[in-house]
Motif scaffolding. Structure first.
Motif, PDB file in Angstrom:
ATOM      1  N   LYS A  34       0.857  -1.191   0.000  1.00 56.71           N
ATOM      2  CA  LYS A  34       0.000   0.000   0.000  1.00 56.71           C
ATOM      3  C   LYS A  34       0.889   1.236   0.000  1.00 56.71           C
ATOM      4  N   ALA A  35       0.280   2.375  -0.264  1.00 59.05           N
ATOM      5  CA  ALA A  35       1.026   3.636  -0.254  1.00 59.05           C
ATOM      6  C   ALA A  35       1.710   3.837   1.094  1.00 59.05           C
ATOM      7  N   ALA A  36       1.044   3.447   2.165  1.00 56.91           N
ATOM      8  CA  ALA A  36       1.633   3.592   3.505  1.00 56.91           C
ATOM      9  C   ALA A  36       2.895   2.742   3.647  1.00 56.91           C
ATOM     10  N   ASP A  37       2.917   1.558   3.013  1.00 53.95           N
ATOM     11  CA  ASP A  37       4.122   0.710   3.051  1.00 53.95           C
ATOM     12  C   ASP A  37       5.276   1.397   2.335  1.00 53.95           C
ATOM     13  N   LEU A  38       4.979   1.979   1.184  1.00 54.79           N
ATOM     14  CA  LEU A  38       5.996   2.673   0.393  1.00 54.79           C
ATOM     15  C   LEU A  38       6.565   3.861   1.176  1.00 54.79           C
ATOM     16  N   THR A  39       5.680   4.623   1.795  1.00 61.80           N
ATOM     17  CA  THR A  39       6.101   5.789   2.579  1.00 61.80           C
ATOM     18  C   THR A  39       6.888   5.361   3.808  1.00 61.80           C
ATOM     19  N   ALA A  40       6.462   4.301   4.471  1.00 58.99           N
ATOM     20  CA  ALA A  40       7.165   3.831   5.665  1.00 58.99           C
ATOM     21  C   ALA A  40       8.582   3.370   5.326  1.00 58.99           C
ATOM     22  N   ARG A  41       8.761   2.780   4.157  1.00 58.42           N
ATOM     23  CA  ARG A  41      10.079   2.270   3.779  1.00 58.42           C
ATOM     24  C   ARG A  41      11.016   3.356   3.278  1.00 58.42           C
ATOM     25  N   PHE A  42      10.490   4.313   2.526  1.00 66.47           N
ATOM     26  CA  PHE A  42      11.367   5.264   1.846  1.00 66.47           C
ATOM     27  C   PHE A  42      11.153   6.719   2.244  1.00 66.47           C
ATOM     28  N   GLY A  43      10.195   6.966   3.092  1.00 64.49           N
ATOM     29  CA  GLY A  43       9.973   8.312   3.598  1.00 64.49           C
ATOM     30  C   GLY A  43       9.007   9.115   2.745  1.00 64.49           C
ATOM     31  N   GLU A  44       8.193   9.890   3.433  1.00 68.08           N
ATOM     32  CA  GLU A  44       7.194  10.710   2.754  1.00 68.08           C
ATOM     33  C   GLU A  44       7.854  11.756   1.861  1.00 68.08           C
ATOM     34  N   ARG A  45       8.972  12.280   2.301  1.00 73.16           N
ATOM     35  CA  ARG A  45       9.659  13.316   1.522  1.00 73.16           C
ATOM     36  C   ARG A  45      10.052  12.793   0.136  1.00 73.16           C
ATOM     37  N   GLU A  49      -7.748 -12.757   8.887  1.00 71.72           N
ATOM     38  CA  GLU A  49      -7.375 -11.661   8.003  1.00 71.72           C
ATOM     39  C   GLU A  49      -6.161 -12.126   7.210  1.00 71.72           C
ATOM     40  N   TYR A  50      -6.203 -11.924   5.905  1.00 73.17           N
ATOM     41  CA  TYR A  50      -5.110 -12.342   5.037  1.00 73.17           C
ATOM     42  C   TYR A  50      -4.297 -11.127   4.611  1.00 73.17           C
ATOM     43  N   VAL A  51      -2.996 -11.257   4.702  1.00 73.05           N
ATOM     44  CA  VAL A  51      -2.082 -10.182   4.311  1.00 73.05           C
ATOM     45  C   VAL A  51      -1.054 -10.763   3.334  1.00 73.05           C
ATOM     46  N   PRO A  52      -0.460  -9.918   2.512  1.00 79.17           N
ATOM     47  CA  PRO A  52       0.559 -10.422   1.585  1.00 79.17           C
ATOM     48  C   PRO A  52       1.761 -10.979   2.338  1.00 79.17           C
ATOM     49  N   PRO A  53       2.433 -11.966   1.759  1.00 78.40           N
ATOM     50  CA  PRO A  53       3.693 -12.404   2.370  1.00 78.40           C
ATOM     51  C   PRO A  53       4.643 -11.208   2.463  1.00 78.40           C
ATOM     52  N   PRO A  54       5.318 -11.037   3.587  1.00 78.48           N
ATOM     53  CA  PRO A  54       6.177  -9.861   3.784  1.00 78.48           C
ATOM     54  C   PRO A  54       7.212  -9.654   2.682  1.00 78.48           C
ATOM     55  N   VAL A  55       7.747 -10.731   2.134  1.00 81.92           N
ATOM     56  CA  VAL A  55       8.745 -10.568   1.074  1.00 81.92           C
ATOM     57  C   VAL A  55       8.123  -9.914  -0.153  1.00 81.92           C
ATOM     58  N   LEU A  56       6.861 -10.204  -0.444  1.00 83.28           N
ATOM     59  CA  LEU A  56       6.219  -9.583  -1.599  1.00 83.28           C
ATOM     60  C   LEU A  56       5.931  -8.106  -1.350  1.00 83.28           C
ATOM     61  N   THR A  57       5.664  -7.739  -0.107  1.00 82.78           N
ATOM     62  CA  THR A  57       5.481  -6.322   0.218  1.00 82.78           C
ATOM     63  C   THR A  57       6.780  -5.565  -0.029  1.00 82.78           C
ATOM     64  N   ARG A  58       7.886  -6.136   0.420  1.00 87.30           N
ATOM     65  CA  ARG A  58       9.195  -5.497   0.203  1.00 87.30           C
ATOM     66  C   ARG A  58       9.496  -5.377  -1.285  1.00 87.30           C
ATOM     67  N   LEU A  59       9.283  -6.461  -2.029  1.00 90.41           N
ATOM     68  CA  LEU A  59       9.570  -6.439  -3.458  1.00 90.41           C
ATOM     69  C   LEU A  59       8.668  -5.446  -4.187  1.00 90.41           C
TER      70      LEU A  59
END
Length: 163
Positions: free
Chosen positions: A5-16, A73-83
């Motif tokens: 999700k957009a929140a995952d992208l922002t959490a990993r690389f920063g909102e800036r 509740e089903y969530v993506p495998p963490p490795v796929l979120t990172r990729l």
């Protein structure tokens, strides 16, 4: 299932960084449409690899139940979120040299997905269980394959005239 999700992208690389990559009108705001498209493109790319091993759409990893008898509740495998985040971040850039960290992460993600598709690595869930229904070639393996080949005799005379 989208893998990030957009929140995952922002959490990993920063909102800036995400805002700088998507703000096409100098508004100082993240363009959520561009982020969503990059994440959808990343999901499609992942599916093209994961779909060789798992039935799509991928079910995901079942989180432990908070209450007995509840619905998991089903969530993506963490490795796929990172990729997915690495791929989407790369898609948001317009021009990168090969040695840039974002390009290296993209290449590593592509390699990791190829390893999943080729069976060199497998997806795992942090709470156990499979992330989806694995595709098997059992139907093909159960069929008997018969072949008939005529023996070939290659002699000096039969090979004459071929260079």
């Amino acid at each position: 299932m989208t893998y990030a999700k957009a929140a995952d992208l922002t959490a990993r690389f920063g909102e800036r960084e995400i805002t700088q990559l998507t703000d096409r009108g100098d508004t100082g705001q993240t363009n959520t449409g561009l982020v969503a498209r990059a994440l959808q493109d990343a999901t499609a790319f992942i599916d093209s690899h994961v779909g060789k091993v798992y039935a799509l759409p991928l079910r995901g990893c079942a989180k432990p139940l908070a209450l007995p008898g509840g619905t998991p509740e089903y969530v993506p495998p963490p490795v796929l979120t990172r990729l997915a985040c690495d791929l989407a971040r790369y898609y948001l850039y317009t021009d990168l040299p090969d040695e840039h960290e974002v390009a290296r992460r993209y290449k590593n993600a592509v390699r990791d997905l190829a390893d999943i598709a080729n069976g060199k690595t497998q997806l795992t869930c942090p709470w156990g269980g499979p992330p989806g229904e694995a595709l098997h070639a059992e139907g093909l393996q159960a069929q008997e394959v018969r072949s008939s080949f005529a023996p070939r005799q290659i002699t000096d005379d039969s090979a004459r005239g071929y260079a």
